[in-house]
Every structure is written in structure tokens, then in C-alpha cells.
Design a protein around this motif. Structure first.
Motif, mmCIF file in Angstrom:
data_model
loop_
_atom_site.group_PDB
_atom_site.id
_atom_site.type_symbol
_atom_site.label_atom_id
_atom_site.label_comp_id
_atom_site.label_asym_id
_atom_site.label_seq_id
_atom_site.Cartn_x
_atom_site.Cartn_y
_atom_site.Cartn_z
ATOM 1 N N ALA A 170 0.794 -1.522 0.561
ATOM 2 C CA ALA A 170 -0.094 0.384 -0.671
ATOM 3 C C ALA A 170 1.279 1.275 0.095
ATOM 4 O O ALA A 170 0.544 2.167 -0.681
ATOM 5 C CB ALA A 170 -0.312 -0.097 0.901
ATOM 6 N N GLY A 171 1.684 0.981 0.807
ATOM 7 C CA GLY A 171 2.927 2.343 0.427
ATOM 8 C C GLY A 171 3.344 2.759 -0.875
ATOM 9 O O GLY A 171 3.490 3.514 -0.796
ATOM 10 N N ARG A 193 -3.995 -1.839 -4.295
ATOM 11 C CA ARG A 193 -3.896 -2.406 -2.834
ATOM 12 C C ARG A 193 -3.601 -1.199 -1.536
ATOM 13 O O ARG A 193 -3.884 -1.259 -0.271
ATOM 14 C CB ARG A 193 -1.947 -3.014 -2.427
ATOM 15 N N PHE A 194 -2.802 0.210 -2.164
ATOM 16 C CA PHE A 194 -3.803 1.355 -1.333
ATOM 17 C C PHE A 194 -5.412 1.610 -1.683
ATOM 18 O O PHE A 194 -5.829 1.727 -0.745
ATOM 19 C CB PHE A 194 -3.190 2.549 -1.860
ATOM 20 N N ASP A 195 -5.449 1.954 -2.731
ATOM 21 C CA ASP A 195 -7.170 1.911 -2.398
ATOM 22 C C ASP A 195 -8.075 1.499 -2.737
ATOM 23 O O ASP A 195 -9.696 1.808 -1.524
ATOM 24 C CB ASP A 195 -7.343 2.333 -4.897
ATOM 25 N N TYR A 196 -8.231 -0.192 -2.167
ATOM 26 C CA TYR A 196 -8.969 -1.067 -2.369
ATOM 27 C C TYR A 196 -8.626 -2.362 -0.907
ATOM 28 O O TYR A 196 -8.420 -3.387 -1.488
ATOM 29 C CB TYR A 196 -9.837 -1.712 -3.461
ATOM 30 N N GLY A 266 2.245 1.879 6.251
ATOM 31 C CA GLY A 266 1.451 1.922 6.392
ATOM 32 C C GLY A 266 0.293 1.210 5.503
ATOM 33 O O GLY A 266 0.800 1.115 4.782
ATOM 34 N N ASP A 267 -1.046 1.405 6.037
ATOM 35 C CA ASP A 267 -2.415 1.579 5.194
ATOM 36 C C ASP A 267 -1.932 -0.032 4.555
ATOM 37 O O ASP A 267 -2.994 -0.109 3.772
ATOM 38 C CB ASP A 267 -2.418 2.157 4.085
ATOM 39 N N ASP A 268 -1.796 -1.400 4.778
ATOM 40 C CA ASP A 268 -1.585 -2.277 4.657
ATOM 41 C C ASP A 268 -3.158 -3.511 4.837
ATOM 42 O O ASP A 268 -3.392 -3.874 4.487
ATOM 43 C CB ASP A 268 -0.783 -3.182 4.830
ATOM 44 N N TYR A 269 -3.434 -2.864 6.695
ATOM 45 C CA TYR A 269 -4.995 -3.288 6.878
ATOM 46 C C TYR A 269 -4.152 -5.035 7.190
ATOM 47 O O TYR A 269 -5.486 -5.764 6.479
ATOM 48 C CB TYR A 269 -6.051 -2.991 6.443
ATOM 49 N N GLU A 270 -3.671 -5.317 6.806
ATOM 50 C CA GLU A 270 -2.639 -6.882 7.546
ATOM 51 C C GLU A 270 -3.331 -7.001 9.166
ATOM 52 O O GLU A 270 -2.838 -6.311 9.824
ATOM 53 C CB GLU A 270 -1.437 -7.471 7.472
ATOM 54 N N LEU A 271 -3.111 -8.037 9.480
ATOM 55 C CA LEU A 271 -3.040 -8.495 11.096
ATOM 56 C C LEU A 271 -1.464 -8.532 11.510
ATOM 57 O O LEU A 271 -0.881 -9.621 10.807
ATOM 58 C CB LEU A 271 -4.047 -9.353 10.870
ATOM 59 N N LEU A 272 -1.435 -8.603 12.647
ATOM 60 C CA LEU A 272 -0.102 -8.629 13.802
ATOM 61 C C LEU A 272 -0.628 -9.474 14.991
ATOM 62 O O LEU A 272 -1.530 -8.909 15.367
ATOM 63 C CB LEU A 272 0.109 -7.241 13.972
#
Ligand code: ADP
Ligand code: MG
Length: 334
Positions: A170-171, A193-196, A266-272
Motif C-alpha cells: 500500500a505504501g 492495494r492502497f485504494d482497495y 502503513g495502510d496495509d491492513y494486515e493482521l499482526l
């Protein structure tokens, strides 16, 4: 303004946001859009989970972003918060501030938001519409069985750190979109990946009872990981060479740039996740069933703070995640 600015508030809501058929037993919606407030049914044995996130034009997305992407992202970032709690999202409310009531913009925006809502069985049950600089607040509501929520504070020393998917895309996408990075043959994929972003809702739900702690990566690992470590009262260590990078990212950026995006954009919205070693296999197969990779990137240790290494040497990330009120609040330069 176009003729569509004739839309009044009532027409705008009924044309773009209120849809018949959301009031059925399975949706838990007793009363949706149209009254003073919504009435929602939380199944017995569950607790209500609530979160709200606001996205502001020029700050969370570049000005002039396509309306469909703005609608998608406004809900996706909230679904990601539900995912991070292991919660099932069910309902959303939307506070929309618009400079003008442009019908074609609203059609794209509502399609982006409502298509993603449909994909997750989420009903839009209310909201508020006002005029002003473009700002979108979505409140998400859902539930989780009592005692089962994944919190940031549950990790223990000895747990491993795992991350879903790939980081940094996303970055890269944002940099490509705002033309601060040269385009390449993967540009469209990375911009997407950034937009959606795809919130990892099912993975969060499946991780209940396996992971000891979870959070979603919205601000980048360097910004987010310290929060999990601090909440759990432990130290964290990350082996930076293990960060999962997509083929597209590796073929687009230098190793150093890719690493920096993966760590801090940022902006990846993956889970840690924090997960005890003996349960890693369970989490890995849960992810595999969802066609997701899960990568071990480090571990939690006794102590405080976060340390990083690159191929065995100490490593200092160059930026530390996004902070709206921090000195380096320059995620988007518009
Ligand atoms: P009130 O004055 O009681 O707040 P509004 O006229 O603001 O009512 O809204 C009427 C109905 O439409 C309410 O049920 C509200 O929740 C809903 N609503 C308003 N704006 C939106 C929106 N952008 N999206 C979804 N529902 C909305
Ligand atoms: Mg209102």
C-alpha cells in the motif's frame, strides 16, 4: 455544481444509502435507516464491539481519489478493526460530510462502500449527512463471544509474532499514485492495494482461541508494534529480513525502499498476531484455508520496547509509523 446538487438530504439518503431488505432476522436489524436511531439485536452470549474511523480528504487519501475507492476504504479500515478484535462485523453507520451533493460521485462512493458491506454481511443502519470539506466517518458495530475477543494486551514473552499477507504494497501504491515513485509494470496492482485494501475479517475470527493478542497494521509495523508490546507489558524483536514482501513490491522498489515501506508506510491492513509457538501451526493452517500467507517475523521477550535486526545485525528503522500529531505528519503530500 451540476444539476445533481438539487438532491436534498432525504433524496440523497434514500437514493444512495437506504436499501430495503436489511431488516431480517439474520441481519440482527430490528430497525434500520429512517427512524431516529437503529435497533440492533446482539445474540446472547456475545458482547457488542464498536469502533469508528474517520478518513479525511488530503490526509488519508489523496484529493481527487476515485469515489468508489473512498467508499471502500472508509468501511475497510473499520472492518479491519473488527478483524483485529476477532469480532464479527454486522452493522455500520455513516457520517458523511460533503462539499456538494454530486450524484455521480455519490453513486461511486456508495457502490464502493455497500459492495464491501455486502461481501461481509454488514448492514448500513444509519448515519448523518452534512455539508463541508469531504470527510467520511464510519462507525462499525459487531459482536464477539464473551471473553473471546483478541486484545492487544494478551501477549506473553516467548510468543512469536506473525503477520498476514505482505507488507509495504500500500505504501508503494500510494507513492505510485501520487507520482513520488516511478511507475513500473506492477503499478496498477500496488495502487490497488492502497485504494482497495482487503480487511482480514475471517482470519481474525479464526484466530480466536489461537492467538494471544492481535492488532491490525494501519500505521505500519514501526508505529503499531510498540502499541502491542506496551499493552502486553513485554518487549518485541523483529528480524526485518523476514518481513513478507510481494513479488510486485520486490520488482518495483530497491530492497531498502521496499523494506522501508513494509516497516513504516502503513495502510496495509494486515493482521499482526502474537501466538505461542505450539499454536503457530494452527494459525498457519487457518490462514492457508483462507488463501493467506502467515509469516513469523519475530518474537516477544521479557522486558520493554521494540528492537529490530537485519540479517543478525542491529537495525534502526528510519521512520516510526504515522502519527497525525507527530512531527512527521506528512504521509500524503498534497
Ligand atoms: P435525524 O434528524 O433524526 O438525525 P436525519 O434526517 O439526519 O435524522 O436522518 C434520517 C435517517 O437517515 C436516520 O435514520 C439516519 O440514521 C439516516 N441517515 C442519514 N444520513 C445517512 C447516511 N449518510 N447514510 C446512512 N443513513 C443515513
Ligand atoms: Mg441526523
Amino acid at each position: 455544481m451540476s444539476q445533481s446538487s438539487d438532491l436534498n438530504e432525504f433524496e440523497l439518503i434514500s437514493r444512495f444509502f437506504s436499501r430495503p431488505g436489511t431488516q431480517h432476522a439474520e441481519s440482527g436489524v430490528i430497525l434500520g435507516i429512517g427512524d431516529d436511531a437503529a435497533l440492533l439485536d446482539v445474540p446472547q452470549g456475545n458482547v457488542l464491539v464498536a469502533a469508528v474511523d474517520t478518513i479525511v480528504s488530503g490526509r488519508h487519501f489523496p484529493e481527487g481519489s476515485e469515489a468508489r475507492s473512498i467508499g471502500h476504504r472508509a468501511l475497510a479500515v473499520n472492518l479491519s478493526d473488527m478483524a483485529a478484535m476477532g469480532a464479527t462485523p454486522k452493522w455500520a453507520t455513516l457520517a458523511l460530510t460533503l462539499p456538494e451533493a454530486d450524484a455521480s460521485w455519490l453513486a461511486g462512493f456508495s457502490a464502493g462502500l455497500l459492495n464491501l458491506a455486502d461481501a461481509h454481511g454488514v448492514a448500513l443502519v444509519g448515519g448523518d449527512t452534512t455539508r463541508g470539506p469531504l470527510t467520511v466517518s464510519v462507525q462499525i458495530l459487531g459482536y464477539v463471544p464473551k471473553g473471546a475477543a483478541l486484545r492487544r494486551g494478551g501477549a506473553r514473552a516467548g510468543d512469536l509474532l506473525a503477520v498476514s499477507g505482505t507488507l509495504g504494497d500500500a505504501g508503494a501504491g500510494l507513492a505510485l499514485r501520487t507520482a513520488t515513485a516511478p511507475p513500473g509494470r506492477h503499478a496498477a496492482e500496488l495502487i490497488r492495494r492502497f485504494d482497495y485494501p482487503t480487511p482480514r475479517v475471517q482470519l481474525g475470527i479464526t484466530a480466536r482461541g489461537i492467538a494471544t493478542a492481535a492488532m491490525d497494521l494501519s500505521d505500519g509495523l514501526t508505529g503499531d508494534l510498540p502499541k502491542l508490546a506496551q499493552a502486553s507489558g513485554v518487549a518485541a524483536h523483529v528480524a526485518v529480513e523476514r518481513l513478507p514482501l510481494s513479488q510486485a513490491l520486490q520488482e518495483t522498489a530497491s530492497a531498502e525502499q521496499a523494506r522501508e515501506w513494509a516497516l513504516s508506510a502503513g495502510d496495509d491492513y494486515e493482521l499482526l498476531f502474537a501466538v505461542p509457538p505450539q499454536r503457530v501451526a494452527a494459525l498457519q493452517s487457518a490462514a492457508a484455508r483462507l488463501n493467506l500467507t502467515l509469516t513469523i517475523i519475530g518474537e516477544l521477550r521479557s522486558g520493554r520496547g521494540v528492537t529490530w535486526s537485519l540479517n543478525g545485525d542491529d537495525f534502526t528503522p528510519s521512520a516510526s509509523g504515522y502519527d497525525h500529531f507527530g512531527r512527521a505528519s506528512t504521509r500524503i503530500t498534497v
